[in-house]
Design a protein around this motif. Structure first.
Motif, mmCIF file in Angstrom:
data_model
loop_
_atom_site.group_PDB
_atom_site.id
_atom_site.type_symbol
_atom_site.label_atom_id
_atom_site.label_comp_id
_atom_site.label_asym_id
_atom_site.label_seq_id
_atom_site.Cartn_x
_atom_site.Cartn_y
_atom_site.Cartn_z
ATOM 1 N N TRP A 5 60.526 30.616 88.556
ATOM 2 C CA TRP A 5 59.853 31.587 87.688
ATOM 3 C C TRP A 5 60.368 31.497 86.260
ATOM 4 N N MET A 6 61.647 31.192 86.095
ATOM 5 C CA MET A 6 62.164 30.957 84.730
ATOM 6 C C MET A 6 61.433 29.786 84.105
ATOM 7 N N ALA A 7 61.280 28.706 84.889
ATOM 8 C CA ALA A 7 60.609 27.522 84.363
ATOM 9 C C ALA A 7 59.156 27.841 84.028
ATOM 10 N N LEU A 8 58.506 28.643 84.902
ATOM 11 C CA LEU A 8 57.115 29.032 84.638
ATOM 12 C C LEU A 8 57.012 29.820 83.328
ATOM 13 N N VAL B 155 63.136 23.304 72.158
ATOM 14 C CA VAL B 155 61.769 22.813 71.945
ATOM 15 C C VAL B 155 60.942 23.818 71.147
ATOM 16 N N VAL B 156 60.948 25.071 71.623
ATOM 17 C CA VAL B 156 60.095 26.070 70.976
ATOM 18 C C VAL B 156 60.813 26.698 69.785
ATOM 19 N N PHE C 220 66.510 28.053 79.467
ATOM 20 C CA PHE C 220 66.520 28.785 78.201
ATOM 21 C C PHE C 220 66.942 27.862 77.054
ATOM 22 N N GLY C 221 67.907 26.990 77.347
ATOM 23 C CA GLY C 221 68.349 26.038 76.324
ATOM 24 C C GLY C 221 67.231 25.101 75.909
ATOM 25 N N LEU C 222 66.502 24.583 76.904
ATOM 26 C CA LEU C 222 65.376 23.697 76.590
ATOM 27 C C LEU C 222 64.322 24.445 75.772
#
Lengths: 262, 164
Positions: A40-43, B28-29, B22-24
């Motif tokens: 869900w974090m990745a989503l 990126v964003v 979160f780091g990615l």
């Protein structure tokens, strides 16, 4: 809190199940299986990326999507400028990422994907997640504070123009309130998200239990509970936004302390 | 509460995946896309303020142009009025001079005519004297029967006329 047969366990929604990588180890004893929480974090991260990427056309006259993305960055930019001043601009990337990640996590957790047989999960209802985010924000405050003011940063604990006698008492209090910040920051979001979801689950269990108790009692208990669920779902959407905003706002206020001492 | 019950088994996974994801996202964003979006907004704001400034400058220039035109126009008008006044004054002077010349001519003729009249009157007076003298002599001859010298009669007439 094992769920009995036919009963709804309001806490089951928070369980974390590994999806794959059961035996992945970072070091001995540190299992880093890819769990539903990580999914869900990745989503949420992918959705934030997709949302922002949709506004990357960089047109002079923005379309709707670009306007939406620009209003979000502008919102964070305005908040930082209001709280920190011109120096706040360099924190926009972090605060924006933080705000959008928490907001999308909160909102994704409210999606009724349970209807499709999936396990809806709100990663912001875990203090392991909110705690890490709070510690991240707090570390930025410490790093900026000490890098900018050196040991003079400790004068944060003595409010301006405090007589020495009072400062002796005020400084320890200020120190404690400062050290409590990461806990209050992380716990606030975790508790708000968990409470809302538990309440919804409890009310849903009322509807189900009422339905099993016959038509008359079912209508008497189930209908008011269901109406309340609808209302609380609306409230939860509001809370999802407010909590993300509060997290970002408090982070920017704490950074302000470090950026502009007193 | 699974958050606490599962803490020991999922803690590392939660922290690891949160930091990775979160780091990615931040890289990126946050660092990759947000500055570009804010740059676009800044660029637009700059363009708008630049356009507004250009419009203001154009308007000021137009105002100055109009002001200059108005000034020139006023100058031209004053110059024209000056020319008209000058022409009027010249015409008035010329007609005055002509009138004065005509007046002198008329005065001269008047004086001439008056002189003619005076001369005529004087000669008429002289004639009247001689006629009166003759008449006086005739009257004296008829009434008194005496012959009077022509010169004496003339002197007597002259004396009477001088006394009025």
């Amino acid at each position: 809190m094992a769920a009995e047969e036919g009963k709804v366990d309001p806490m089951k929604q928070f369980t974390i199940e590994p999806i794959f990588g059961h035996d992945w180890q970072l070091a001995d004893g540190f299992n880093i299986a890819f769990t539903n929480s990580a999914l869900w974090m990745a989503l949420a991260a992918v959705l934030v990326w997709a949302f922002v990427a949709g506004g990357m056309k960089r047109q002079l006259v923005p379309g709707r999507w670009q306007m939406a993305v620009e209003s979000m960055t502008g919102f964070i930019d305005d908040m930082l400028e209001a709280n920190i001043g011109k120096a706040g601009r360099k924190y926009v990337p972090y605060i924006f990422t933080l705000f959008m990640f928490i907001l999308f996590g909160n909102l994704l957790g409210l999606l009724p994907v349970g209807l499709l047989g999936l396990h809806p999960f709100t990663f912001t209802s875990h203090f392991t997640v909110t705690g890490v985010l709070a510690i991240l924000s707090f570390s930025i405050v410490l790093v900026v504070g000490f890098a900018k003011h050196g040991l003079h940063f400790f004068s944060l604990f003595v409010p301006k123009d405090t007589p020495f006698l009072m400062a002796v008492f005020i400084a320890p209090i200020e120190f404690v309130s400062f050290m409590v910040r990461p806990f209050s920051l992380g716990l606030r979001l975790f508790v708000a998200m968990m409470a809302g979801h538990v309440l919804l689950k409890v009310l849903a269990s009322f509807v189900i239990a009422g339905g099993g108790a016959g038509p008359a009692l079912g209508a008497a208990v189930g209908i008011p509970s269901f109406v309340l669920m609808v209302a609380i779902s609306a409230l939860e959407i509001l809370v999802a936004g407010i909590q993300a905003y509060v997290f970002a706002l408090l982070t920017s206020l704490y950074i302000n302390d470090a950026e502009n001492l007193h | 509460m699974p958050q606490i019950e599962q803490l020991s088994e999922v803690f590392a996974s939660q922290v690891f995946w949160l930091l990775v994801i979160f780091g990615l996202l931040f890289l990126v964003v946050g660092l990759g896309m947000v500055p570009k979006i804010m740059g676009t907004v800044d660029l637009r704001d700059q363009q708008i303020s630049g356009d507004l400034a250009a419009a203001q400058a154009a308007r000021d220039a137009a105002d100055r142009e109009e002001e200059a035109w108005r000034k020139r126009e006023n100058e031209n008008r004053t110059a024209a009025q000056g020319l008209i006044a000058e022409a009027k004054a010249a015409a008035a002077k010329a007609s005055e001079a002509k009138l004065a010349a005509a007046q002198t001519r008329l005065d001269a003729r008047l004086a001439e005519a008056e002189a003619g009249i005076d001369a005529a009157r004087a000669s008429a007076m002289a004639e009247i004297e001689s006629v009166a003298a003759d008449a006086a002599r005739d009257i004296v001859a008829r009434i008194a029967g005496a012959e009077v010298e022509a010169a004496a009669a003339e002197a007597a007439v002259k004396e009477v006329m001088a006394h009025g």
